[in-house]
Every structure is written in C-alpha cells, then in structure tokens.
Design an enzyme around this catalytic site. Sequence first.
Site, PDB file in Angstrom:
ATOM      1  N   TYR A   1     -16.059  17.779 -14.937  1.00 44.62           N
ATOM      2  CA  TYR A   1     -16.467  16.340 -15.019  1.00 44.62           C
ATOM      3  C   TYR A   1     -17.319  16.081 -13.901  1.00 44.62           C
ATOM      4  CZ  TYR A   1     -16.272  11.254 -14.782  1.00 44.62           C
ATOM      5  OH  TYR A   1     -16.688  10.080 -14.744  1.00 44.62           O
TER       6      TYR A   1
ATOM      7  N   ASP B   1      -6.903  19.866 -14.341  1.00 50.06           N
ATOM      8  CA  ASP B   1      -7.364  18.414 -14.735  1.00 50.06           C
ATOM      9  C   ASP B   1      -6.861  18.618 -16.297  1.00 50.06           C
ATOM     10  OD1 ASP B   1      -8.585  16.266 -15.980  1.00 50.06           O
ATOM     11  OD2 ASP B   1     -10.098  16.290 -14.741  1.00 50.06           O
TER      12      ASP B   1
ATOM     13  N   ARG C   1       0.828  -1.014   0.022  1.00 53.49           N
ATOM     14  CA  ARG C   1      -0.324   0.108   0.040  1.00 53.49           C
ATOM     15  C   ARG C   1       0.940   1.272   0.066  1.00 53.49           C
ATOM     16  NH1 ARG C   1      -1.834   1.427   4.775  1.00 53.49           N
ATOM     17  NH2 ARG C   1      -2.491  -0.862   5.433  1.00 53.49           N
TER      18      ARG C   1
ATOM     19  N   LYS D   1      -8.375   7.598 -19.284  1.00 52.37           N
ATOM     20  CA  LYS D   1      -8.676   8.061 -20.705  1.00 52.37           C
ATOM     21  C   LYS D   1      -7.160   8.202 -21.613  1.00 52.37           C
ATOM     22  CE  LYS D   1     -12.276   8.868 -18.463  1.00 52.37           C
ATOM     23  NZ  LYS D   1     -12.536   9.998 -17.652  1.00 52.37           N
TER      24      LYS D   1
HETATM   25  C1  PLP Z   1     -13.139  10.731 -16.391  1.00 48.49           C
HETATM   26  C2  PLP Z   1     -12.865  11.777 -15.888  1.00 48.49           C
HETATM   27  C3  PLP Z   1     -12.514  11.925 -14.525  1.00 48.49           C
HETATM   28  C4  PLP Z   1     -12.809  10.787 -13.440  1.00 48.49           C
HETATM   29  O1  PLP Z   1     -11.991   9.537 -13.657  1.00 48.49           O
HETATM   30  P1  PLP Z   1     -12.099   8.116 -13.401  1.00 48.49           P
HETATM   31  O2  PLP Z   1     -10.996   7.542 -13.748  1.00 48.49           O
HETATM   32  O3  PLP Z   1     -13.351   7.913 -14.139  1.00 48.49           O
HETATM   33  O4  PLP Z   1     -12.381   8.134 -11.946  1.00 48.49           O
HETATM   34  C5  PLP Z   1     -11.956  13.221 -13.824  1.00 48.49           C
HETATM   35  N1  PLP Z   1     -11.788  14.119 -14.865  1.00 48.49           N
HETATM   36  C6  PLP Z   1     -12.092  14.077 -16.308  1.00 48.49           C
HETATM   37  C7  PLP Z   1     -11.798  15.364 -17.176  1.00 48.49           C
HETATM   38  C8  PLP Z   1     -12.507  12.813 -16.871  1.00 48.49           C
HETATM   39  O5  PLP Z   1     -12.686  12.642 -18.089  1.00 48.49           O
END
Ligand code: PLP
Length: 385
Positions: free
Chosen positions: A104, A176, A52, A201
Amino acid sequence: MSNHKAGFATRSIHDGQEPEPLTGAVSVPIYATSTYVQDELGKPRMGYEYARVTNPTRDRLEQNLASLEGGMAARVFASGMAAINAITTMLKAGDHVVCGHNLYGGVPRLFNQILANYGLEFTYVDTSEPRAVDKAIGRNTRLVYVETPTNPLMSLTDIAAISRICRKRGPQLVVDNTFMSPYFQQPIALGADMVVHSTTKFLNGHSDGLGGVVVCTRKEQAEQLSFIQKSAGAIMSPFESWLVLRGVKTLAVRMEQHDRNGRAVAEYLAEHKKVKAVFYPGLPEHPQHELARRQMSGFGSMITFETGSLGNAKRMLRKVRVCSLGESLGGVETLISHPATMTHAALGEKGRKAIGITDGMVRISVGIEDAEDILADLDQALAAI
Ligand SMILES: *Cc1c(COP(=O)(O)O)cnc(C)c1O
C-alpha cells in the site's frame, strides 16, 4: 456445549458486543467521555481513568477483532497508517525490516520518508518468493512485513512458508490482512505474529469511517501497543469504534456477497474482447490460484484489469455510473480507480514499471449491489474503448 467454539458470524455479532450491563442496550453505547470519576484516591471505577488510555467502546471493538482474527488481543488506532506506525515504534534505531515491494503506497512513504530518518532500515523484496525473504533477512532484522494479496497486482505471499522462515531466522511476521478480512484469510492460524488492518475498508465496510487495528498473539505485544496508545495517542475515537462494531456485525454476509459479485465480474472481464488481462486470484489462470485456494477461503472482490492504454482507461472511467470513480475499497458500493494516476502515482513511472503497474490498469473494488447492474455498467463503459 462448553467445548463448542462459536462460528465466525456469531462471534462477529456477539464477541465484545454483549448487551450493556446497566440498561441492557443490545448495541454497545458510544462512551463519549474524556475522563472518568474516581470513587477515592487511586480507586478508578472498573479501571477507567482517561480516554486516551482506555474507553469502553474501544475496548469492545478490540475484543471483537481479536476474536475474529484468532489473536489474544487487539489495539485500534485512528487509521490504518496509525496502526502500522504503532508497530514500527516497537522497533529501535538500527533495526531492519524486510517488506514486500508492492505495498500500500502510504507504507513505503512512512518507511522511507519518515522512519528512515530515525535509523530504521528497510529492504523491499518480492515476498511471493520465500527465498527472496530468507536472503534479505540479516542479523538486525526484527520484522518481515507482508501484504497479501497485493494492491493492485493481486500477487499472493505464502504466509505459512514465510512464517516458517521467520521462526527459523528470528524476525516477527506482520501480515496486512485488509484485502481479505478475517472472514477469508486467517494469518495468525498460518503462523503470523501480528495482523494489521485498515478497518476503513472491509471491516467497517460502509465507507464512513477511518481506522486501523493491530491484532497480537502475545501479551508483551499487547502491553507494548497499549503503552504506545497511551504515549503517542493515535487511538480510534469512541464514535469510529462504534461504526466498526456496527459494520463488523454483517462482515460474513457482506464478504459472501462481495465474493459472489467479485467472481461474476472477474469472469465477465476475462471473457471481454477489449480486456487484455485480469488479475484475480479466483481465476484458474491466476499464477497463484492453487495457493489462493489453500490459503484463503474465498477470493474477495478486488480485481485489476488491463485496458491497454491510459486513453482506454480514461475513456471507460468517464462512462461508469453504478461504479464510483474513487480511491479506497471494501465498502458496500463498487469503487473503481486508476492506480497509475491515483493510488500509485507517488511511485513514479519508473517505480510502477519496476513492479508491473501499467497506465492501462484499472482496479475495481466490487461492492454488494446487484451483480447484473455492476456488469451492465461495466459493459456500457467498456464499449467506450
Ligand atoms: C487503506 C490501506 C492502508 C492504510 O489505511 P488507512 O486507514 O487509509 O490509513 C493500509 N494497508 C492497506 C492494504 C490499505 O488498503
């Protein structure tokens, strides 16, 4: 030679991805272990004690992503949301966060329905307007949290301008960078204090794993996030870390192809008689096209377009074949979705209307298939309108 900084593609393949010392394996092994044997009391080998806290596969990914974002360290988590949650656990009750009003969907859910119960305060503003951010900052504001471009409206925030405001007023700037990836946008070079991604992504890129990362610019941030990894435990597994290490090796070539296909699809949609509007920063008609050219080195493959009505969106989405109807984005396959009933359903009709999301909008994450096949698929699907 010694001053030469390797290019992005080279670093994505080699940084943190050096051959394994014991056998010379060129692919970083998946260290599937929960614990590590110690040679004597208080003498763990190479510092590893419990998985962890640290794991070699995870460490390698953290080194790689820190390099690609130009940060000093990175910490990876079980999902993008776990990474974002880790950032907010660096705050205390009474602290205030200024954030974008078109984030998001999972982010306002976390902020309003969980963290607000712990005494954190959130103000949502249009961060594409730097003055709105400046006005919202108060004495207890610790973070400004920005997503650029936004989902699904593809609105941009001027990272350098917001960073100047943050430097003057005190809060740290978190960006982000999921939609652009470090290949097309470098928020730290523009003044961000931390960068967050859903590695689910583009970084992973193959729609086969969930993950998140926080990239830091200061040692204290990295130490605090290590403590949060150890204490709260929402770490990325060795296998998922390995998937991202593998995916990221092709980030440069994938992003180039995403960008080429994205431009082709955006231009096609902009010309189509049945399409009422196209939201893509690469089009000269985009209201922030100049900022996009300045702040990003490509335009990516996220596109939203207006079909005019829920019925039209339904009719075309029923017909797609190459494009897969589904949530998520950033994979090699083209994904197409309907924000009003899928990703942004939780906002409610009023919430969507307030920021400009309509029932006729369709969002597409253009993959890296042959562009002609994607265009032919969209062409036959749009004919159903
Ligand atoms: C998908 C996404 C998230 C969240 O991520 P997860 O891996 O689904 O928890 C946060 N910000 C953006 C811009 C996203 O596209």
